[in-house]
Design a protein around this motif. Structure first.
Motif, PDB file in Angstrom:
ATOM      1  N   LEU A  35       0.835  -1.214   0.000  1.00  0.00           N
ATOM      2  CA  LEU A  35       0.000   0.000   0.000  1.00  0.00           C
ATOM      3  C   LEU A  35       0.864   1.256   0.000  1.00  0.00           C
ATOM      4  N   ARG A  36       1.970   1.245   0.792  1.00  0.00           N
ATOM      5  CA  ARG A  36       2.846   2.441   0.819  1.00  0.00           C
ATOM      6  C   ARG A  36       3.465   2.689  -0.562  1.00  0.00           C
ATOM      7  N   ALA A  37       3.822   1.603  -1.275  1.00  0.00           N
ATOM      8  CA  ALA A  37       4.391   1.772  -2.626  1.00  0.00           C
ATOM      9  C   ALA A  37       3.331   2.383  -3.548  1.00  0.00           C
ATOM     10  N   ALA A  38       2.075   1.945  -3.391  1.00  0.00           N
ATOM     11  CA  ALA A  38       0.997   2.482  -4.236  1.00  0.00           C
ATOM     12  C   ALA A  38       0.762   3.968  -3.939  1.00  0.00           C
ATOM     13  N   VAL A  39       0.873   4.329  -2.642  1.00  0.00           N
ATOM     14  CA  VAL A  39       0.702   5.743  -2.265  1.00  0.00           C
ATOM     15  C   VAL A  39       1.823   6.572  -2.890  1.00  0.00           C
ATOM     16  N   LYS A  40       3.057   6.050  -2.775  1.00  0.00           N
ATOM     17  CA  LYS A  40       4.225   6.777  -3.287  1.00  0.00           C
ATOM     18  C   LYS A  40       4.099   6.995  -4.799  1.00  0.00           C
ATOM     19  N   ASN A  41       3.601   5.953  -5.504  1.00  0.00           N
ATOM     20  CA  ASN A  41       3.492   6.049  -6.960  1.00  0.00           C
ATOM     21  C   ASN A  41       2.197   6.721  -7.415  1.00  0.00           C
ATOM     22  N   GLU A  42       1.391   7.145  -6.436  1.00  0.00           N
ATOM     23  CA  GLU A  42       0.124   7.830  -6.714  1.00  0.00           C
ATOM     24  C   GLU A  42      -0.767   7.060  -7.680  1.00  0.00           C
ATOM     25  N   THR A  43      -0.822   5.742  -7.525  1.00  0.00           N
ATOM     26  CA  THR A  43      -1.730   4.932  -8.345  1.00  0.00           C
ATOM     27  C   THR A  43      -3.159   5.142  -7.809  1.00  0.00           C
ATOM     28  N   PRO A  44      -4.186   4.725  -8.588  1.00  0.00           N
ATOM     29  CA  PRO A  44      -5.569   4.863  -8.076  1.00  0.00           C
ATOM     30  C   PRO A  44      -5.727   4.154  -6.734  1.00  0.00           C
ATOM     31  N   LEU A  45      -5.095   2.985  -6.578  1.00  0.00           N
ATOM     32  CA  LEU A  45      -5.160   2.266  -5.305  1.00  0.00           C
ATOM     33  C   LEU A  45      -4.541   3.104  -4.191  1.00  0.00           C
ATOM     34  N   GLY A  46      -3.385   3.694  -4.485  1.00  0.00           N
ATOM     35  CA  GLY A  46      -2.679   4.498  -3.487  1.00  0.00           C
ATOM     36  C   GLY A  46      -3.500   5.707  -3.065  1.00  0.00           C
ATOM     37  N   LEU A  47      -4.125   6.360  -4.058  1.00  0.00           N
ATOM     38  CA  LEU A  47      -4.916   7.550  -3.737  1.00  0.00           C
ATOM     39  C   LEU A  47      -6.097   7.186  -2.850  1.00  0.00           C
ATOM     40  N   GLU A  48      -6.681   6.011  -3.109  1.00  0.00           N
ATOM     41  CA  GLU A  48      -7.823   5.559  -2.278  1.00  0.00           C
ATOM     42  C   GLU A  48      -7.337   5.172  -0.870  1.00  0.00           C
ATOM     43  N   ALA A  49      -6.185   4.480  -0.801  1.00  0.00           N
ATOM     44  CA  ALA A  49      -5.723   3.941   0.489  1.00  0.00           C
ATOM     45  C   ALA A  49      -5.187   5.028   1.416  1.00  0.00           C
ATOM     46  N   LYS A  50      -4.628   6.092   0.830  1.00  0.00           N
ATOM     47  CA  LYS A  50      -3.895   7.080   1.631  1.00  0.00           C
ATOM     48  C   LYS A  50      -4.722   7.671   2.770  1.00  0.00           C
ATOM     49  N   LYS A  51      -5.985   7.993   2.493  1.00  0.00           N
ATOM     50  CA  LYS A  51      -6.781   8.664   3.536  1.00  0.00           C
ATOM     51  C   LYS A  51      -6.985   7.761   4.758  1.00  0.00           C
ATOM     52  N   TYR A  52      -7.118   6.464   4.515  1.00  0.00           N
ATOM     53  CA  TYR A  52      -7.273   5.532   5.643  1.00  0.00           C
ATOM     54  C   TYR A  52      -5.949   5.403   6.398  1.00  0.00           C
ATOM     55  N   MET A  53      -4.876   5.265   5.628  1.00  0.00           N
ATOM     56  CA  MET A  53      -3.563   5.034   6.244  1.00  0.00           C
ATOM     57  C   MET A  53      -3.128   6.227   7.085  1.00  0.00           C
ATOM     58  N   ALA A  55      -4.881   8.241   8.675  1.00  0.00           N
ATOM     59  CA  ALA A  55      -5.652   8.325   9.919  1.00  0.00           C
ATOM     60  C   ALA A  55      -5.379   7.124  10.829  1.00  0.00           C
ATOM     61  N   GLY A  56      -4.646   6.138  10.320  1.00  0.00           N
ATOM     62  CA  GLY A  56      -4.392   4.921  11.117  1.00  0.00           C
ATOM     63  C   GLY A  56      -5.560   3.953  11.067  1.00  0.00           C
ATOM     64  N   ASP A  57      -6.483   4.161  10.108  1.00  0.00           N
ATOM     65  CA  ASP A  57      -7.623   3.247   9.962  1.00  0.00           C
ATOM     66  C   ASP A  57      -7.283   2.151   8.956  1.00  0.00           C
ATOM     67  N   LEU A  58      -8.126   1.118   8.935  1.00  0.00           N
ATOM     68  CA  LEU A  58      -7.891   0.035   7.982  1.00  0.00           C
ATOM     69  C   LEU A  58      -8.431   0.408   6.610  1.00  0.00           C
ATOM     70  N   VAL A  59      -7.687   0.027   5.585  1.00  0.00           N
ATOM     71  CA  VAL A  59      -8.133   0.143   4.206  1.00  0.00           C
ATOM     72  C   VAL A  59      -9.249  -0.910   4.037  1.00  0.00           C
ATOM     73  N   PRO A  60     -10.287  -0.622   3.220  1.00  0.00           N
ATOM     74  CA  PRO A  60     -11.399  -1.580   3.129  1.00  0.00           C
ATOM     75  C   PRO A  60     -10.952  -3.000   2.759  1.00  0.00           C
ATOM     76  N   ASP A  61     -11.647  -3.971   3.356  1.00  0.00           N
ATOM     77  CA  ASP A  61     -11.316  -5.381   3.134  1.00  0.00           C
ATOM     78  C   ASP A  61     -11.227  -5.732   1.649  1.00  0.00           C
ATOM     79  N   SER A  62     -12.206  -5.258   0.860  1.00  0.00           N
ATOM     80  CA  SER A  62     -12.253  -5.668  -0.556  1.00  0.00           C
ATOM     81  C   SER A  62     -10.947  -5.284  -1.259  1.00  0.00           C
ATOM     82  N   VAL A  63     -10.375  -4.138  -0.879  1.00  0.00           N
ATOM     83  CA  VAL A  63      -9.151  -3.650  -1.532  1.00  0.00           C
ATOM     84  C   VAL A  63      -7.971  -4.554  -1.196  1.00  0.00           C
ATOM     85  N   VAL A  64      -7.762  -4.817   0.098  1.00  0.00           N
ATOM     86  CA  VAL A  64      -6.574  -5.604   0.483  1.00  0.00           C
ATOM     87  C   VAL A  64      -6.733  -7.083   0.113  1.00  0.00           C
ATOM     88  N   ILE A  65      -7.951  -7.588   0.168  1.00  0.00           N
ATOM     89  CA  ILE A  65      -8.165  -8.996  -0.200  1.00  0.00           C
ATOM     90  C   ILE A  65      -7.794  -9.192  -1.676  1.00  0.00           C
TER      91      ILE A  65
END
Ligand code: AMP
Length: 208
Positions: A35-53, A55-65
């Motif tokens: 997830l950190r690599a996706a945030v760094k590369n500003e991929t769509p996944l990274g942009l979605e995950a960043k707000k959760y990360m 805040a220290g919250d979990l990224v939605p299950d569907s994404v990580v699964i």
């Protein structure tokens, strides 16, 4: 050997995983790193995950699964893998069991590294990571002891975020301890000591 490493953020899962990878060559699957690599590369996944990360919250299950299911299809996982930071919820654990059974594989053990939460707050607020090679060090490292790279503090290693991450862990991830105890593959390790001593216990618990 196919392993899950459980434990609160900062319990030392990443350090133990790195030692197992270097000695036994298992594939290291860290959802936090992916997830950190996706945030760094500003991929769509990274942009979605960043707000959760952040805040220290979990990224939605569907994404990580989805991420882990794809990663487990890669060839290097056939000689054993270590899941570090996944699963973090019961639905993730159920999805993992399903995915592995589709692949004709199974988990050998879930290793829980136990550390007192106040020790974790101290550890994480002084944790620093290398921008260049990802080495995990401390505030005492002016530069990376492995490669001389610049050390930085992860945004989610600030104290208020850490307290939220520990809370999230207690509510959503700690139930996995009972889940894997029920599956009869749980190994519990005391993690509040030198990482090398923890590693000795980890290997002993796995019969390695
Ligand atoms: P970590 O490096 O494992 O502590 O993960 C850093 C952050 O990435 C977590 O605080 C979550 O926001 C996110 N994350 C990592 N793994 C997962 C997971 N299995 N489920 C949901 N979010 C995750």
């Amino acid at each position: 050997m196919n392993l899950v490493l459980l434990g609160a953020p900062g319990a030392g899962k990443g350090t133990q995983a790195a030692m197992l990878v270097s000695e036994f060559g298992y594939a290291h699957i860290s959802t936090g790193d992916i997830l950190r690599a996706a945030v760094k590369n500003e991929t769509p996944l990274g942009l979605e995950a960043k707000k959760y990360m952040d805040a220290g919250d979990l990224v939605p299950d569907s994404v990580v699964i989805g991420l882990v299911s794809e990663r487990l299809k890669e060839k290097d996982t056939e000689n054993g893998f270590i899941l570090d930071g996944f699963p973090r919820t019961i639905p993730q654990a159920i999805a993992l069991t399903d995915e592995l059974s589709k692949l004709g594989r199974d988990l050998d053990a879930a290793v829980a590294v136990n550390v007192d939460p106040e020790v974790i707050v101290k550890r994480l607020t002084s944790r620093r990571c290398c921008k260049n090679c990802g080495h995990i060090g401390s505030v005492a490292d002016a530069v990376c002891p492995e490669c001389g790279g610049e050390m930085f503090q992860r945004d989610d290693d600030k104290e208020s975020v850490i307290r939220n991450r520990l809370d999230v862990y207690e509510k959503q991830t700690a139930p996995l301890i009972d889940y894997y105890r029920g599956a009869d593959i749980l190994k519990e390790i005391e993690g509040d000591k030198d990482p090398k001593d923890v590693y000795v216990d980890v290997k002993k618990s796995l019969g390695l």
